[in-house]
Design an enzyme around this catalytic site. Structure first.
Site, PDB file in Angstrom:
ATOM      1  N   TYR A  52      54.003  41.977  54.648  1.00 54.54           N
ATOM      2  CA  TYR A  52      54.316  40.586  54.286  1.00 54.54           C
ATOM      3  C   TYR A  52      54.960  39.827  55.433  1.00 54.54           C
ATOM      4  O   TYR A  52      54.741  38.624  55.612  1.00 54.54           O
ATOM      5  CB  TYR A  52      55.179  40.559  53.020  1.00 54.54           C
ATOM      6  CG  TYR A  52      54.351  40.882  51.795  1.00 54.54           C
ATOM      7  CD1 TYR A  52      54.318  42.162  51.243  1.00 54.54           C
ATOM      8  CD2 TYR A  52      53.515  39.911  51.231  1.00 54.54           C
ATOM      9  CE1 TYR A  52      53.504  42.462  50.152  1.00 54.54           C
ATOM     10  CE2 TYR A  52      52.711  40.198  50.143  1.00 54.54           C
ATOM     11  CZ  TYR A  52      52.696  41.475  49.618  1.00 54.54           C
ATOM     12  OH  TYR A  52      51.880  41.769  48.548  1.00 54.54           O
ATOM     13  N   GLN A  87      47.249  30.909  43.119  1.00 59.31           N
ATOM     14  CA  GLN A  87      47.497  32.345  43.240  1.00 59.31           C
ATOM     15  C   GLN A  87      47.934  32.655  44.669  1.00 59.31           C
ATOM     16  O   GLN A  87      48.350  33.769  44.964  1.00 59.31           O
ATOM     17  CB  GLN A  87      46.237  33.147  42.914  1.00 59.31           C
ATOM     18  CG  GLN A  87      45.683  32.921  41.518  1.00 59.31           C
ATOM     19  CD  GLN A  87      44.328  33.593  41.357  1.00 59.31           C
ATOM     20  OE1 GLN A  87      44.223  34.747  40.962  1.00 59.31           O
ATOM     21  NE2 GLN A  87      43.279  32.856  41.688  1.00 59.31           N
ATOM     22  N   ASN A  88      47.806  31.671  45.555  1.00 60.17           N
ATOM     23  CA  ASN A  88      48.098  31.883  46.972  1.00 60.17           C
ATOM     24  C   ASN A  88      49.598  31.857  47.219  1.00 60.17           C
ATOM     25  O   ASN A  88      50.348  31.153  46.525  1.00 60.17           O
ATOM     26  CB  ASN A  88      47.415  30.799  47.824  1.00 60.17           C
ATOM     27  CG  ASN A  88      45.902  30.815  47.675  1.00 60.17           C
ATOM     28  OD1 ASN A  88      45.342  31.826  47.255  1.00 60.17           O
ATOM     29  ND2 ASN A  88      45.247  29.709  47.979  1.00 60.17           N
ATOM     30  N   HIS A 105      51.897  33.560  41.778  1.00 57.88           N
ATOM     31  CA  HIS A 105      52.057  34.901  42.380  1.00 57.88           C
ATOM     32  C   HIS A 105      53.152  34.909  43.426  1.00 57.88           C
ATOM     33  O   HIS A 105      53.214  35.826  44.258  1.00 57.88           O
ATOM     34  CB  HIS A 105      50.727  35.383  43.000  1.00 57.88           C
ATOM     35  CG  HIS A 105      49.680  35.690  41.971  1.00 57.88           C
ATOM     36  ND1 HIS A 105      48.362  35.877  42.287  1.00 57.88           N
ATOM     37  CD2 HIS A 105      49.767  35.831  40.627  1.00 57.88           C
ATOM     38  CE1 HIS A 105      47.674  36.132  41.173  1.00 57.88           C
ATOM     39  NE2 HIS A 105      48.501  36.096  40.156  1.00 57.88           N
ATOM     40  N   LEU A 198      32.604  29.781  47.075  1.00 60.70           N
ATOM     41  CA  LEU A 198      31.525  30.098  48.028  1.00 60.70           C
ATOM     42  C   LEU A 198      30.375  30.810  47.333  1.00 60.70           C
ATOM     43  O   LEU A 198      29.202  30.546  47.584  1.00 60.70           O
ATOM     44  CB  LEU A 198      32.091  30.982  49.145  1.00 60.70           C
ATOM     45  CG  LEU A 198      31.192  31.230  50.369  1.00 60.70           C
ATOM     46  CD1 LEU A 198      30.828  29.907  51.024  1.00 60.70           C
ATOM     47  CD2 LEU A 198      31.894  32.141  51.372  1.00 60.70           C
TER      48      LEU A 198
HETATM   49  C1  BV8 Z   1      50.236  40.832  34.696  1.00 62.26           C
HETATM   50  C2  BV8 Z   1      50.341  39.517  45.374  1.00 62.26           C
HETATM   51  C3  BV8 Z   1      51.281  40.968  32.553  1.00 62.26           C
HETATM   52  C4  BV8 Z   1      50.837  38.635  46.421  1.00 62.26           C
HETATM   53  C5  BV8 Z   1      48.535  39.482  43.825  1.00 62.26           C
HETATM   54  C6  BV8 Z   1      42.608  45.601  33.284  1.00 62.26           C
HETATM   55  C7  BV8 Z   1      41.974  44.486  32.783  1.00 62.26           C
HETATM   56  C8  BV8 Z   1      42.559  43.223  32.905  1.00 62.26           C
HETATM   57  C9  BV8 Z   1      43.785  43.062  33.563  1.00 62.26           C
HETATM   58  C10 BV8 Z   1      44.387  44.183  34.068  1.00 62.26           C
HETATM   59  C11 BV8 Z   1      43.820  45.444  33.932  1.00 62.26           C
HETATM   60  N1  BV8 Z   1      44.645  46.324  34.522  1.00 62.26           N
HETATM   61  C12 BV8 Z   1      45.720  45.671  35.029  1.00 62.26           C
HETATM   62  C13 BV8 Z   1      45.582  44.373  34.746  1.00 62.26           C
HETATM   63  C14 BV8 Z   1      46.510  43.295  35.066  1.00 62.26           C
HETATM   64  C15 BV8 Z   1      46.439  42.972  36.550  1.00 62.26           C
HETATM   65  C16 BV8 Z   1      45.026  42.687  36.985  1.00 62.26           C
HETATM   66  O1  BV8 Z   1      44.519  41.587  36.796  1.00 62.26           O
HETATM   67  N2  BV8 Z   1      44.374  43.672  37.640  1.00 62.26           N
HETATM   68  C17 BV8 Z   1      43.014  43.439  38.085  1.00 62.26           C
HETATM   69  C18 BV8 Z   1      42.817  44.137  39.440  1.00 62.26           C
HETATM   70  C19 BV8 Z   1      42.053  43.983  37.026  1.00 62.26           C
HETATM   71  N3  BV8 Z   1      47.241  41.776  36.724  1.00 62.26           N
HETATM   72  C20 BV8 Z   1      48.571  41.875  36.918  1.00 62.26           C
HETATM   73  O2  BV8 Z   1      49.162  42.909  37.039  1.00 62.26           O
HETATM   74  C21 BV8 Z   1      49.334  40.557  36.922  1.00 62.26           C
HETATM   75  N4  BV8 Z   1      50.443  40.674  36.012  1.00 62.26           N
HETATM   76  O3  BV8 Z   1      49.133  40.937  34.204  1.00 62.26           O
HETATM   77  O4  BV8 Z   1      51.431  40.888  33.972  1.00 62.26           O
HETATM   78  C22 BV8 Z   1      51.372  39.602  32.013  1.00 62.26           C
HETATM   79  C23 BV8 Z   1      50.202  38.846  31.842  1.00 62.26           C
HETATM   80  C24 BV8 Z   1      50.299  37.578  31.310  1.00 62.26           C
HETATM   81  C25 BV8 Z   1      51.545  37.051  30.973  1.00 62.26           C
HETATM   82  C26 BV8 Z   1      52.696  37.817  31.168  1.00 62.26           C
HETATM   83  C27 BV8 Z   1      52.610  39.095  31.692  1.00 62.26           C
HETATM   84  C28 BV8 Z   1      49.869  40.237  38.296  1.00 62.26           C
HETATM   85  C29 BV8 Z   1      48.714  39.909  39.206  1.00 62.26           C
HETATM   86  C30 BV8 Z   1      49.257  39.435  40.557  1.00 62.26           C
HETATM   87  C31 BV8 Z   1      48.884  40.439  41.604  1.00 62.26           C
HETATM   88  N5  BV8 Z   1      49.328  39.944  42.922  1.00 62.26           N
HETATM   89  N6  BV8 Z   1      48.997  39.141  45.006  1.00 62.26           N
HETATM   90  C32 BV8 Z   1      49.920  38.715  47.584  1.00 62.26           C
HETATM   91  O5  BV8 Z   1      49.970  39.750  48.290  1.00 62.26           O
HETATM   92  O6  BV8 Z   1      49.170  37.758  47.774  1.00 62.26           O
HETATM   93  S1  BV8 Z   1      46.884  39.326  43.483  1.00 62.26           S
HETATM   94  C33 BV8 Z   1      46.008  38.799  44.824  1.00 62.26           C
HETATM   95  O7  BV8 Z   1      44.665  38.585  44.332  1.00 62.26           O
HETATM   96  C34 BV8 Z   1      46.429  37.450  45.376  1.00 62.26           C
HETATM   97  O8  BV8 Z   1      47.464  36.819  44.650  1.00 62.26           O
HETATM   98  C35 BV8 Z   1      45.153  36.634  45.237  1.00 62.26           C
HETATM   99  O9  BV8 Z   1      45.410  35.313  45.097  1.00 62.26           O
HETATM  100  C36 BV8 Z   1      44.623  37.236  43.989  1.00 62.26           C
HETATM  101  C37 BV8 Z   1      43.244  36.878  43.552  1.00 62.26           C
HETATM  102  O10 BV8 Z   1      42.403  36.958  44.659  1.00 62.26           O
HETATM  103  P1  BV8 Z   1      41.645  35.608  45.065  1.00 62.26           P
HETATM  104  O11 BV8 Z   1      42.658  34.551  45.354  1.00 62.26           O
HETATM  105  O12 BV8 Z   1      40.617  35.303  44.041  1.00 62.26           O
HETATM  106  O13 BV8 Z   1      41.005  36.029  46.425  1.00 62.26           O
HETATM  107  P2  BV8 Z   1      39.681  36.911  46.604  1.00 62.26           P
HETATM  108  O14 BV8 Z   1      39.607  37.361  48.021  1.00 62.26           O
HETATM  109  O15 BV8 Z   1      39.605  37.929  45.497  1.00 62.26           O
HETATM  110  O16 BV8 Z   1      38.491  35.871  46.343  1.00 62.26           O
HETATM  111  C38 BV8 Z   1      38.308  34.807  47.253  1.00 62.26           C
HETATM  112  C39 BV8 Z   1      37.202  33.982  46.663  1.00 62.26           C
HETATM  113  O17 BV8 Z   1      37.034  32.834  47.483  1.00 62.26           O
HETATM  114  C40 BV8 Z   1      35.850  34.700  46.648  1.00 62.26           C
HETATM  115  O18 BV8 Z   1      35.234  34.473  45.403  1.00 62.26           O
HETATM  116  C41 BV8 Z   1      35.060  34.041  47.785  1.00 62.26           C
HETATM  117  O19 BV8 Z   1      33.683  33.940  47.457  1.00 62.26           O
HETATM  118  C42 BV8 Z   1      35.671  32.675  47.830  1.00 62.26           C
HETATM  119  N7  BV8 Z   1      35.660  32.049  49.156  1.00 62.26           N
HETATM  120  C43 BV8 Z   1      35.824  32.657  50.354  1.00 62.26           C
HETATM  121  N8  BV8 Z   1      35.774  31.715  51.332  1.00 62.26           N
HETATM  122  C44 BV8 Z   1      35.610  30.511  50.718  1.00 62.26           C
HETATM  123  C45 BV8 Z   1      35.541  30.721  49.328  1.00 62.26           C
HETATM  124  N9  BV8 Z   1      35.357  29.723  48.460  1.00 62.26           N
HETATM  125  C46 BV8 Z   1      35.258  28.482  48.955  1.00 62.26           C
HETATM  126  N10 BV8 Z   1      35.321  28.193  50.277  1.00 62.26           N
HETATM  127  C47 BV8 Z   1      35.500  29.183  51.175  1.00 62.26           C
HETATM  128  N11 BV8 Z   1      35.552  28.877  52.498  1.00 62.26           N
END
Ligand code: BV8
Length: 232
Positions: A52, A87-88, A105, A198
């Site tokens: 970080y 989420q950023n 986040h 994208l």
């Molecule tokens: C919670 C930390 C309870 C900081 C992050 C099973 C099923 C469902 C859910 C779960 C499960 N098992 C566990 C869970 C819950 C879990 C979860 O979702 N797991 C996933 C993997 C299944 N979630 C949690 O634990 C969350 N907490 O659920 O608590 C609760 C719930 C509700 C209410 C109360 C309590 C906590 C989640 C937070 C995790 N921390 N980050 C950091 O280091 O940044 S997550 C991390 O991924 C970042 O925050 C990031 O923002 C986030 C999502 O990623 P994206 O932003 O989407 O980025 P990504 O690279 O994935 O995608 C980029 C996109 O942009 C792509 O689609 C690409 O095509 C596009 N793109 C690229 N370039 C461009 C573009 N688009 C346009 N223009 C461009 N130029």
């Protein structure tokens, strides 16, 4: 018209901030469990702090892009009827001029004390475990929400989703919950939904409309269209 915008790493990609899941994704070289879970931090605190610290230091070398600027312009027109939920953990929305931003986040430029639970603005490294200015305990961690931790501002986000007329998701893969579920909530409450990404996200089928392209191009076009300046 009330508009809620959800943003993910894709909106900052053209600013030079690596995304998480694209080919050169941020997670490469690091398992998610290593760097974005409380367990990973407890196991290797110095490695996670460095992960970080590097991202916090990198903020000095990136600038907001036209997508961030377009959202700030939309806020100037809509005022309190506009909200960005991101989420950023970068500060590009704020540096682009947005003031109505919820970092669900957490933020790189904030530290959280594990002793007194105080959150505070923080711009330096944390790898040397500096003492908390408030309680003096050397337990400052990144103020980011890891997997398994509760996202910030969920009440304000739920309230905004219930009342919005339009929900727009920009630059997110729809892989992480609860953010990935916001489109279904907005739809349930009768909002129109639009995805600007994208590539079609995992949740693309939940959106009434999904446009593919670079955020730096799509977002200014969409804002101009919404403000009645571009082709309808
Ligand atoms: C919670 C930390 C309870 C900081 C992050 C099973 C099923 C469902 C859910 C779960 C499960 N098992 C566990 C869970 C819950 C879990 C979860 O979702 N797991 C996933 C993997 C299944 N979630 C949690 O634990 C969350 N907490 O659920 O608590 C609760 C719930 C509700 C209410 C109360 C309590 C906590 C989640 C937070 C995790 N921390 N980050 C950091 O280091 O940044 S997550 C991390 O991924 C970042 O925050 C990031 O923002 C986030 C999502 O990623 P994206 O932003 O989407 O980025 P990504 O690279 O994935 O995608 C980029 C996109 O942009 C792509 O689609 C690409 O095509 C596009 N793109 C690229 N370039 C461009 C573009 N688009 C346009 N223009 C461009 N130029």
């Amino acid at each position: 018209m009330r508009v809620v915008v959800l943003t993910g790493a894709g909106i900052s990609a053209e600013s030079g901030v690596p995304t998480f899941r694209d080919a050169d994704g941020l997670w490469e070289g690091h398992q998610v469990e290593e760097v974005a879970t409380p367990e990973g931090y407890d196991l290797q605190p110095t490695m996670v702090q460095r992960f970080y610290d590097d991202r916090r230091a990198a903020l000095a070398h990136v600038q907001p892009n036209p997508a961030h600027l377009a959202l700030a312009r939309l806020e100037q027109v809509l005022g309190d009827d506009f909200l960005v939920v991101t989420q950023n953990i970068d500060d590009l929305h704020e540096r682009g001029g947005s003031t109505r931003v919820l970092h669900m986040h957490g933020e790189l430029l904030s530290a959280l004390c594990r002793g007194c639970r105080q959150r505070m603005r923080w711009e330096q490294d944390l790898v040397d475990f500096p003492p908390c200015p408030r309680c003096g305990v050397a337990e400052l961690r990144p103020d980011v929400v890891w997997f398994g931790e509760v996202p910030y501002e969920m009440d304000r986000i739920a309230f905004a989703l219930e009342r919005c007329d339009l929900f727009v998701s920009i630059g997110t893969s729809g892989a992480v919950y609860p953010a990935a579920g916001f489109v279904q909530a907005a739809t349930t409450y009768g909002a129109r939904t639009l995805e600007l990404n994208l590539l079609p996200s995992e949740g693309a089928s939940h959106f009434a409309e999904s446009r593919q392209g670079l955020a730096g191009t799509l977002v200014p076009q969409w804002v101009a269209q919404l403000l009645g300046e571009g082709p309808s």
